[in-house]
Design an enzyme around this catalytic site. Structure first.
Site, PDB file in Angstrom:
ATOM      1  NE  ARG A   1      12.041  -1.775   2.050  1.00 16.96           N
ATOM      2  CZ  ARG A   1      12.147  -0.635   2.726  1.00 16.96           C
ATOM      3  NH1 ARG A   1      12.613   0.420   2.149  1.00 16.96           N
ATOM      4  NH2 ARG A   1      11.784  -0.590   3.977  1.00 16.96           N
TER       5      ARG A   1
ATOM      6  N   PRO B   1       0.827  -1.209   0.000  1.00 23.22           N
ATOM      7  CG  PRO B   1      -0.654  -1.515   1.752  1.00 23.22           C
ATOM      8  CD  PRO B   1       0.687  -1.942   1.267  1.00 23.22           C
ATOM      9  CD  GLU B   2       4.732   1.752  -3.259  1.00 19.21           C
ATOM     10  OE1 GLU B   2       5.133   2.757  -3.830  1.00 19.21           O
ATOM     11  OE2 GLU B   2       5.174   0.622  -3.513  1.00 19.21           O
TER      12      GLU B   2
ATOM     13  CE  LYS C   1       4.799   4.619   1.265  1.00 18.74           C
ATOM     14  NZ  LYS C   1       6.069   3.929   1.579  1.00 18.74           N
TER      15      LYS C   1
END
Length: 263
Positions: free
Chosen positions: A250, A2-3, A59
DNA sequence: AGGTCATCCTGGAAGC
DNA sequence: TGCTTCCAGGATGACC
């Protein structure tokens, strides 16, 4: 996951299903979701109040309540909102029952999300040092430039830093770097003005395009990297194989053919 | 100051 | 088929 666009879709969902409704009951099957508050205080504020408005910054999702404070939710990696009447969805951390019989659940399998109360949105954000939301009125190319100014790290790291700009996550950082033709490890300092402009436009385009399809990536044009993020994927521009680079844990996808390092 | 790494957590995919 | 391992990834904090 969720960005900014994903949280905006959740905000619209909450706007549609919660605003104007009175909360009759609060379920907290996993109270560890609460941050900076305890179940008793949380329930006291929410039970019996009415949701009046929604707001999003980066966010972070906020809901304004009749009782003074705001409810805030951060979705972490796997958080979502689900509306239900009968059978409850899995992984509920917090659920609000409304006077209309619906339940709005905050689900979060991996429990990286959180919820809490805030007296004031601006103060809440300021206390944490979050940067501006790039989709809010007043944020423009000049503001983008000003936020990048003085940053000496690499672009991927700078874009992921919520204190620089709020709302960009791993996927959209890769997308905007890809569209701007910039290598993830490009130094932020010393970028040419025209390059900063390209990056800004790539960011705005990525957010707008994703919101236009309510973040269903498969409905995006083929030219978006978001459609090609997997191990065997090809660059939609040159059909070369995308590289996967691990940075600070990441995964970073980029095309080595046209995302070259530069000043 | 910036980069790296570990941590939180657990479903689902991949590997054997 | 079933067990084990790995991966994802937002934010934080320790450490160099």
């Amino acid at each position: 996951m969720p960005e900014l666009p994903e949280v905006e879709v959740r905000r619209r969902f909450m706007e549609r299903h919660a605003v104007g409704r009175r909360i009759t009951d609060v379920a907290l099957p996993d109270a560890t979701v609460l941050a900076d508050t305890v179940p008793e205080a949380f329930r006291d504020v929410l039970a019996g109040t009415t949701v009046r408005a929604t707001h999003r910054h980066g966010k972070w999702l906020f809901a304004r309540l009749d009782s003074a404070p705001w409810l805030w939710i951060h979705f972490g990696m796997t958080g979502s909102l689900r509306l239900y009447q009968g059978e409850a969805p899995r992984f509920i951390r917090l659920s609000l029952r409304f006077s209309d019989g619906n339940n709005l659940a905050f689900t979060d399998p991996r429990k990286f999300g959180a919820a809490g109360l805030a007296d004031d949105v601006d103060a809440f954000l300021a206390a944490r040092g979050w940067g501006p939301d790039p989709t809010h009125p007043g944020f423009d190319l000049a503001a983008f430039r000003a936020r990048l100014k003085g940053r000496t790290g690499n672009l991927k790291g700078v874009l992921l830093n919520q204190k620089v700009i709020a709302g960009i996550g791993n996927l959209y950082a890769d997308e905007m770097l890809f569209q701007a033709g910039l290598h993830p490890e490009t130094r932020c300092a010393g970028l040419k003005p025209v390059t900063v402009r390209r990056l800004y436009e790539a960011m705005m385009t990525a957010f707008e395009a994703s919101l236009a399809v309510e973040t269903r990536y498969h409905e995006l044009p083929d030219s978006f990297l978001l459609r090609h993020r997997n191990h065997t994927s090809q660059c939609p521009k040159c059909r070369g194989t995308l590289k996967i680079h691990k940075a600070a844990g990441r995964s970073t996808y980029y095309c080595p053919r046209h995302q070259r390092r530069r000043g």
